[in-house]
Design a protein around this motif. Structure first.
Motif, PDB file in Angstrom:
ATOM      1  N   ILE A 170      -8.291 -13.767  23.506  1.00  0.00           N
ATOM      2  CA  ILE A 170      -9.553 -13.224  24.016  1.00  0.00           C
ATOM      3  C   ILE A 170     -10.461 -12.876  22.839  1.00  0.00           C
ATOM      4  CG2 ILE A 170     -10.631 -11.355  25.321  1.00  0.00           C
ATOM      5  CD1 ILE A 170      -8.031 -11.200  26.981  1.00  0.00           C
ATOM      6  N   GLY A 171      -9.877 -12.312  21.794  1.00  0.00           N
ATOM      7  CA  GLY A 171     -10.656 -12.021  20.587  1.00  0.00           C
ATOM      8  C   GLY A 171     -11.269 -13.273  19.992  1.00  0.00           C
ATOM      9  N   LEU A 172     -10.523 -14.361  19.979  1.00  0.00           N
ATOM     10  CA  LEU A 172     -11.065 -15.628  19.469  1.00  0.00           C
ATOM     11  C   LEU A 172     -12.190 -16.152  20.354  1.00  0.00           C
ATOM     12  CD1 LEU A 172      -7.856 -17.419  18.200  1.00  0.00           C
ATOM     13  CD2 LEU A 172      -9.726 -16.486  16.845  1.00  0.00           C
ATOM     14  N   LEU A 173     -12.089 -15.905  21.646  1.00  0.00           N
ATOM     15  CA  LEU A 173     -13.191 -16.251  22.541  1.00  0.00           C
ATOM     16  C   LEU A 173     -14.450 -15.498  22.117  1.00  0.00           C
ATOM     17  CD1 LEU A 173     -14.298 -17.577  25.143  1.00  0.00           C
ATOM     18  CD2 LEU A 173     -13.515 -15.526  26.357  1.00  0.00           C
ATOM     19  N   GLY A 174     -14.289 -14.243  21.754  1.00  0.00           N
ATOM     20  CA  GLY A 174     -15.419 -13.464  21.243  1.00  0.00           C
ATOM     21  C   GLY A 174     -15.970 -14.029  19.952  1.00  0.00           C
ATOM     22  N   THR A 175     -15.086 -14.544  19.105  1.00  0.00           N
ATOM     23  CA  THR A 175     -15.536 -15.170  17.866  1.00  0.00           C
ATOM     24  C   THR A 175     -16.401 -16.388  18.168  1.00  0.00           C
ATOM     25  OG1 THR A 175     -13.565 -14.440  16.697  1.00  0.00           O
ATOM     26  CG2 THR A 175     -14.734 -16.303  15.756  1.00  0.00           C
ATOM     27  N   VAL A 176     -15.955 -17.187  19.105  1.00  0.00           N
ATOM     28  CA  VAL A 176     -16.718 -18.388  19.464  1.00  0.00           C
ATOM     29  C   VAL A 176     -18.077 -18.001  20.043  1.00  0.00           C
ATOM     30  CG1 VAL A 176     -16.763 -20.388  21.007  1.00  0.00           C
ATOM     31  CG2 VAL A 176     -14.667 -19.822  19.765  1.00  0.00           C
ATOM     32  N   THR A 177     -18.085 -17.039  20.973  1.00  0.00           N
ATOM     33  CA  THR A 177     -19.373 -16.656  21.561  1.00  0.00           C
ATOM     34  C   THR A 177     -20.288 -16.018  20.524  1.00  0.00           C
ATOM     35  OG1 THR A 177     -18.452 -14.546  22.332  1.00  0.00           O
ATOM     36  CG2 THR A 177     -18.449 -16.382  23.895  1.00  0.00           C
ATOM     37  N   GLY A 178     -19.723 -15.254  19.594  1.00  0.00           N
ATOM     38  CA  GLY A 178     -20.529 -14.665  18.509  1.00  0.00           C
ATOM     39  C   GLY A 178     -21.115 -15.726  17.599  1.00  0.00           C
ATOM     40  N   MET A 179     -20.325 -16.737  17.281  1.00  0.00           N
ATOM     41  CA  MET A 179     -20.838 -17.814  16.413  1.00  0.00           C
ATOM     42  C   MET A 179     -21.914 -18.623  17.135  1.00  0.00           C
ATOM     43  SD  MET A 179     -19.547 -17.235  13.579  1.00  0.00           S
ATOM     44  CE  MET A 179     -20.216 -18.625  12.708  1.00  0.00           C
ATOM     45  N   ILE A 180     -21.754 -18.791  18.427  1.00  0.00           N
ATOM     46  CA  ILE A 180     -22.802 -19.476  19.198  1.00  0.00           C
ATOM     47  C   ILE A 180     -24.095 -18.673  19.111  1.00  0.00           C
ATOM     48  CG2 ILE A 180     -23.533 -20.072  21.551  1.00  0.00           C
ATOM     49  CD1 ILE A 180     -20.587 -20.904  22.056  1.00  0.00           C
ATOM     50  N   ALA A 181     -23.977 -17.341  19.203  1.00  0.00           N
ATOM     51  CA  ALA A 181     -25.167 -16.491  19.082  1.00  0.00           C
ATOM     52  C   ALA A 181     -25.808 -16.650  17.705  1.00  0.00           C
ATOM     53  CB  ALA A 181     -24.800 -15.033  19.342  1.00  0.00           C
ATOM     54  N   VAL A 182     -24.991 -16.720  16.657  1.00  0.00           N
ATOM     55  CA  VAL A 182     -25.534 -16.921  15.302  1.00  0.00           C
ATOM     56  C   VAL A 182     -26.266 -18.248  15.218  1.00  0.00           C
ATOM     57  CG1 VAL A 182     -24.904 -17.320  12.881  1.00  0.00           C
ATOM     58  CG2 VAL A 182     -23.833 -15.457  14.148  1.00  0.00           C
ATOM     59  N   PHE A 183     -25.676 -19.311  15.761  1.00  0.00           N
ATOM     60  CA  PHE A 183     -26.326 -20.621  15.702  1.00  0.00           C
ATOM     61  C   PHE A 183     -27.611 -20.646  16.516  1.00  0.00           C
ATOM     62  CE2 PHE A 183     -21.862 -22.309  14.819  1.00  0.00           C
ATOM     63  CZ  PHE A 183     -22.070 -22.270  13.446  1.00  0.00           C
ATOM     64  N   GLU A 184     -27.633 -19.930  17.637  1.00  0.00           N
ATOM     65  CA  GLU A 184     -28.867 -19.858  18.428  1.00  0.00           C
ATOM     66  C   GLU A 184     -29.966 -19.150  17.647  1.00  0.00           C
ATOM     67  OE1 GLU A 184     -27.883 -17.966  22.130  1.00  0.00           O
ATOM     68  OE2 GLU A 184     -27.001 -19.783  22.974  1.00  0.00           O
ATOM     69  N   ILE A 185     -29.609 -18.058  16.982  1.00  0.00           N
ATOM     70  CA  ILE A 185     -30.594 -17.330  16.170  1.00  0.00           C
ATOM     71  C   ILE A 185     -31.110 -18.220  15.051  1.00  0.00           C
ATOM     72  CG2 ILE A 185     -30.862 -15.402  14.552  1.00  0.00           C
ATOM     73  CD1 ILE A 185     -28.856 -13.860  16.380  1.00  0.00           C
ATOM     74  N   MET A 186     -30.183 -18.942  14.414  1.00  0.00           N
ATOM     75  CA  MET A 186     -30.600 -19.844  13.323  1.00  0.00           C
ATOM     76  C   MET A 186     -31.520 -20.950  13.848  1.00  0.00           C
ATOM     77  SD  MET A 186     -27.048 -20.042  11.145  1.00  0.00           S
ATOM     78  CE  MET A 186     -27.557 -21.401  10.134  1.00  0.00           C
ATOM     79  N   ALA A 187     -31.239 -21.439  15.039  1.00  0.00           N
ATOM     80  CA  ALA A 187     -32.066 -22.507  15.603  1.00  0.00           C
ATOM     81  C   ALA A 187     -33.460 -21.998  15.946  1.00  0.00           C
ATOM     82  CB  ALA A 187     -31.399 -23.084  16.851  1.00  0.00           C
ATOM     83  N   VAL A 188     -33.558 -20.775  16.438  1.00  0.00           N
ATOM     84  CA  VAL A 188     -34.847 -20.239  16.858  1.00  0.00           C
ATOM     85  C   VAL A 188     -35.615 -19.622  15.689  1.00  0.00           C
ATOM     86  CG1 VAL A 188     -35.950 -18.497  18.327  1.00  0.00           C
ATOM     87  CG2 VAL A 188     -34.050 -19.843  19.215  1.00  0.00           C
ATOM     88  N   GLN A 189     -34.940 -18.795  14.900  1.00  0.00           N
ATOM     89  CA  GLN A 189     -35.591 -18.027  13.836  1.00  0.00           C
ATOM     90  C   GLN A 189     -35.479 -18.674  12.458  1.00  0.00           C
ATOM     91  OE1 GLN A 189     -37.066 -14.884  14.270  1.00  0.00           O
ATOM     92  NE2 GLN A 189     -36.765 -15.029  16.477  1.00  0.00           N
ATOM     93  N   GLY A 190     -34.574 -19.605  12.320  1.00  0.00           N
ATOM     94  CA  GLY A 190     -34.289 -20.142  10.986  1.00  0.00           C
ATOM     95  C   GLY A 190     -33.300 -19.223  10.290  1.00  0.00           C
ATOM     96  N   THR A 191     -33.108 -19.448   9.008  1.00  0.00           N
ATOM     97  CA  THR A 191     -32.145 -18.626   8.257  1.00  0.00           C
ATOM     98  C   THR A 191     -32.833 -17.482   7.542  1.00  0.00           C
ATOM     99  OG1 THR A 191     -32.351 -20.112   6.381  1.00  0.00           O
ATOM    100  CG2 THR A 191     -30.514 -20.504   7.918  1.00  0.00           C
ATOM    101  N   GLY A 192     -34.102 -17.243   7.858  1.00  0.00           N
ATOM    102  CA  GLY A 192     -34.875 -16.223   7.149  1.00  0.00           C
ATOM    103  C   GLY A 192     -34.684 -14.816   7.674  1.00  0.00           C
ATOM    104  N   ASN A 193     -33.954 -14.610   8.759  1.00  0.00           N
ATOM    105  CA  ASN A 193     -33.782 -13.266   9.301  1.00  0.00           C
ATOM    106  C   ASN A 193     -32.317 -12.843   9.233  1.00  0.00           C
ATOM    107  OD1 ASN A 193     -33.891 -10.859  10.696  1.00  0.00           O
ATOM    108  ND2 ASN A 193     -35.272 -11.646  12.275  1.00  0.00           N
ATOM    109  N   PRO A 194     -31.911 -12.293   8.095  1.00  0.00           N
ATOM    110  CA  PRO A 194     -30.501 -11.938   7.919  1.00  0.00           C
ATOM    111  C   PRO A 194     -30.025 -10.831   8.872  1.00  0.00           C
ATOM    112  CG  PRO A 194     -31.764 -11.361   5.955  1.00  0.00           C
ATOM    113  CD  PRO A 194     -32.695 -12.039   6.899  1.00  0.00           C
ATOM    114  N   ARG A 195     -30.920  -9.956   9.288  1.00  0.00           N
ATOM    115  CA  ARG A 195     -30.523  -8.869  10.191  1.00  0.00           C
ATOM    116  C   ARG A 195     -30.046  -9.422  11.528  1.00  0.00           C
ATOM    117  NH1 ARG A 195     -33.357  -3.241  10.212  1.00  0.00           N
ATOM    118  NH2 ARG A 195     -33.014  -3.759   8.061  1.00  0.00           N
TER     119      ARG A 195
END
Length: 175
Positions: free
Chosen positions: A102-127
């Motif tokens: 279940i924890g690994l499922l959280g890792t996958v969903t968290g990484m998906i969130a990171v990739f979505e942020i990168m796709a929308v905002q680019g890599t310029g918003n580290p926060r």
């Protein structure tokens, strides 16, 4: 006291918000595991001694303890108690194995969130990326901690069950 509980609740809520909704699943798995663990210890320490005493009294009351039939009765009683002792142990071991998954499922969903942020905002918003990375690491850590907490007690419980079963066998001499 009420202020302390409110502060504790705020801390838990912040932790879940940081780690994502998958932490609710980790919590549910952990809750099931600990309820079953407490029940197993309750049986082992509260109910089993009465069962053991009853079986020993029945065995000592028998006139025949040496025949083939007596040995089969002894085996049946010990087997019956073994089933009761080992009841729900598979569920406990499964919950221990499921918590990190279940924890690994959280890792996958968290990484998906990171990739979505990168796709929308680019890599310029580290926060924003940091919050996604938190969502990726906290559930994994929570799943591992949940599994380790259960593993310690299940291992001890398993050894105690084997010891109690062996002591019961030794208490039923077959001349």
């Amino acid at each position: 006291m009420q202020l302390y509980l409110m502060g504790l609740w705020e801390t838990v809520r912040d932790f879940i918000a940081t780690g994502g909704d998958v932490l609710y699943l980790v919590f549910i798995a952990l809750l099931i595991m600990w309820i079953v663990l407490v029940e197993r210890y309750w049986y082992l320490l509260g109910v089993f001694p009465k069962d053991r005493k009853r079986i020993i009294e029945q065995w000592e009351a028998r006139k025949d303890t040496t025949s083939w039939y007596a040995h089969k009765i002894r085996e049946a009683w010990v087997s019956e108690v073994s089933v009761k002792l080992n009841s729900r142990m598979l569920l406990l071991k499964t919950m221990i194995a499921v918590c990190p998954m279940i924890g690994l499922l959280g890792t996958v969903t968290g990484m998906i969130a990171v990739f979505e942020i990168m796709a929308v905002q680019g890599t310029g918003n580290p926060r924003l990326m940091a919050s996604g990375i938190s969502m990726a690491t906290i559930p994994t850590m929570a799943g591992m901690v949940a599994a380790l907490s259960g593993m310690i007690f299940v291992t001890r419980l398993d050894a105690r069950i084997r010891r109690e079963r062996d002591k019961l066998l030794d208490s039923l001499p077959h001349h």
